[in-house]
Design an enzyme around this catalytic site. Sequence first.
Site, short mmCIF file in Angstrom:
data_model
loop_
_atom_site.label_atom_id
_atom_site.label_comp_id
_atom_site.label_asym_id
_atom_site.label_seq_id
_atom_site.Cartn_x
_atom_site.Cartn_y
_atom_site.Cartn_z
N ASP A 123 0.87 -1.18 0.00
CA ASP A 123 0.00 0.00 0.00
C ASP A 123 0.91 1.24 0.00
O ASP A 123 1.50 1.59 1.03
CB ASP A 123 -0.90 -0.01 1.24
CG ASP A 123 -1.85 1.17 1.26
OD1 ASP A 123 -1.63 2.13 0.47
OD2 ASP A 123 -2.81 1.15 2.05
N ASN A 182 2.90 4.95 -11.61
CA ASN A 182 1.56 5.07 -12.20
C ASN A 182 0.45 5.06 -11.15
O ASN A 182 -0.61 5.65 -11.38
CB ASN A 182 1.38 3.91 -13.20
CG ASN A 182 -0.07 3.68 -13.56
OD1 ASN A 182 -0.65 4.42 -14.35
ND2 ASN A 182 -0.68 2.66 -12.95
N TYR A 228 -6.88 16.31 -6.39
CA TYR A 228 -6.40 15.47 -7.49
C TYR A 228 -5.65 16.32 -8.52
O TYR A 228 -4.52 16.00 -8.91
CB TYR A 228 -7.57 14.74 -8.16
CG TYR A 228 -7.11 13.86 -9.31
CD1 TYR A 228 -6.36 12.71 -9.08
CD2 TYR A 228 -7.39 14.19 -10.63
CE1 TYR A 228 -5.91 11.91 -10.12
CE2 TYR A 228 -6.95 13.40 -11.69
CZ TYR A 228 -6.21 12.26 -11.43
OH TYR A 228 -5.76 11.47 -12.47
N LYS A 249 -1.59 16.28 -9.63
CA LYS A 249 -1.13 16.03 -11.00
C LYS A 249 -0.34 17.22 -11.55
O LYS A 249 0.55 17.05 -12.39
CB LYS A 249 -2.32 15.65 -11.88
CG LYS A 249 -2.98 14.33 -11.48
CD LYS A 249 -1.98 13.17 -11.50
CE LYS A 249 -2.56 11.84 -11.11
NZ LYS A 249 -1.60 10.73 -11.19
N1 LIG Z 1 -8.21 6.72 -16.16
C1 LIG Z 1 -8.11 8.00 -16.45
O1 LIG Z 1 -9.02 8.61 -17.05
C2 LIG Z 1 -6.84 8.76 -16.08
C3 LIG Z 1 -6.65 10.02 -16.66
C4 LIG Z 1 -5.50 10.73 -16.34
C5 LIG Z 1 -4.57 10.20 -15.48
N2 LIG Z 1 -4.79 8.99 -14.92
C6 LIG Z 1 -3.78 8.49 -13.97
O2 LIG Z 1 -3.30 7.23 -14.43
C7 LIG Z 1 -2.89 6.44 -13.32
C8 LIG Z 1 -3.53 5.07 -13.43
O3 LIG Z 1 -4.92 5.24 -13.45
P1 LIG Z 1 -5.93 4.11 -13.95
O4 LIG Z 1 -6.96 4.80 -14.72
O5 LIG Z 1 -5.21 2.96 -14.56
O6 LIG Z 1 -6.56 3.70 -12.52
P2 LIG Z 1 -7.16 2.34 -11.94
O7 LIG Z 1 -7.73 1.49 -13.03
O8 LIG Z 1 -8.03 2.77 -10.81
O9 LIG Z 1 -5.86 1.60 -11.38
C9 LIG Z 1 -5.16 2.10 -10.28
C10 LIG Z 1 -4.05 1.13 -9.90
O10 LIG Z 1 -3.36 1.69 -8.76
C11 LIG Z 1 -3.38 0.72 -7.69
N3 LIG Z 1 -3.43 1.43 -6.42
C12 LIG Z 1 -4.45 2.19 -5.94
N4 LIG Z 1 -4.17 2.62 -4.70
C13 LIG Z 1 -2.94 2.10 -4.39
C14 LIG Z 1 -2.13 2.15 -3.24
N5 LIG Z 1 -2.53 2.80 -2.13
N6 LIG Z 1 -0.93 1.53 -3.25
C15 LIG Z 1 -0.52 0.85 -4.35
N7 LIG Z 1 -1.26 0.75 -5.47
C16 LIG Z 1 -2.46 1.36 -5.48
C17 LIG Z 1 -4.63 -0.12 -7.96
O11 LIG Z 1 -4.57 -1.41 -7.37
P3 LIG Z 1 -5.07 -1.70 -5.82
O12 LIG Z 1 -6.38 -1.00 -5.65
O13 LIG Z 1 -5.15 -3.19 -5.70
O14 LIG Z 1 -4.01 -1.15 -4.94
C18 LIG Z 1 -4.55 -0.23 -9.48
O15 LIG Z 1 -3.62 -1.22 -9.85
C19 LIG Z 1 -3.27 7.23 -12.07
O16 LIG Z 1 -2.14 7.92 -11.58
C20 LIG Z 1 -4.30 8.23 -12.58
O17 LIG Z 1 -4.33 9.41 -11.80
C21 LIG Z 1 -5.90 8.25 -15.19
#
Ligand SMILES: NC(=O)c1ccc[n+]([C@@H]2O[C@H](COP(=O)([O-])OP(=O)(O)OC[C@H]3O[C@@H](n4cnc5c(N)ncnc54)[C@H](OP(=O)(O)O)[C@@H]3O)[C@@H](O)[C@H]2O)c1
Length: 257
Positions: A58, A84, A149, A153
């Site tokens: 975590d 990420n 958030y 970023k």
């Molecule tokens: N999706 C979008 O539209 C978008 C747009 C811009 C930027 N982003 C950025 O892209 C990145 C990835 O986003 P995503 O869309 O792929 O999100 P996601 O599908 O929610 O995946 C998030 C990942 O982070 C892990 N995670 C969450 N909390 C954690 C913690 N406390 N410790 C370790 N791991 C943790 C989750 O697994 P567990 O819950 O099992 O820990 C999961 O593997 C993020 O930084 C997000 O801000 C996303």
Amino acid sequence: MKNAYVTGASQGIGKEFVRALAKDYNVFLISRSAADLNKAIIEIEPKSRGMLKAISLDLTKKKEQEELASILEKDKDFEFLVNNAGFGTVGEFASLDLEQELDEINLNVKALVLLSHKALNKFKKTGKGFLINVASIAGYLPAPGSATYAATKAFVKSFTESLHEEARPYGIYVQALCPGLTHSDFHERAGIEKSKYPSLLWQNANEVVDESLSALRHNKAVCISGAVNQSAISLTEFMPRTLLRKTAGLFLKFDRK
Ligand SMILES: NC(=O)c1ccc[n+]([C@@H]2O[C@H](COP(=O)([O-])OP(=O)(O)OC[C@H]3O[C@@H](n4cnc5c(N)ncnc54)[C@H](OP(=O)(O)O)[C@@H]3O)[C@@H](O)[C@H]2O)c1
């Protein structure tokens, strides 16, 4: 084969980074749920050349951030890091749970800073390395309704751009990846209603990762994925700040679940 580490690797953008990097690296997948990490490994392993290994941590917790930092420090084959893991919260800041807001900073900012520090020191010694820090187009905007958030970023984008210049003389490649709306579990977790955003605004996670890795080959400091996102961000540069704040606020506020 050298080693790559991807945080937030069990799903979404992180999982697609693992899939792509596994063609050239042994990949260490980090997130909280061991079960989800193992599911991702079973899915990706048949097409990977390197070994895949789960590390369940975590990264909001200082002790667990340090545990990962120490693994990176000891790994003599460490060459690639993707910071990420991240999450978002939506709502009026004053009414949100403060502990969760602080955890958002712990994960999106503090863990990323610590791990970037370890990575750059390691890469400086070996004279080679790749660091991708995942920011967001939200980092370009003030975002009433998603204040913490967007601020995390903005930090990641600015911090990483600076690191890019510092690392360049050592032959180290550093990139701030700024995706826009990307299909994943992110929105469900943040309580954002996905269906209200038009489909042309969305990318798939594998498209975002392909663009990022292609930009990294040219050592671009910032990769805004998707032509629509690139145009939107260019437009915002000409908008008065007051209008930008209000527009960004409307975009986020009325699309809450
Ligand atoms: N999706 C979008 O539209 C978008 C747009 C811009 C930027 N982003 C950025 O892209 C990145 C990835 O986003 P995503 O869309 O792929 O999100 P996601 O599908 O929610 O995946 C998030 C990942 O982070 C892990 N995670 C969450 N909390 C954690 C913690 N406390 N410790 C370790 N791991 C943790 C989750 O697994 P567990 O819950 O099992 O820990 C999961 O593997 C993020 O930084 C997000 O801000 C996303």
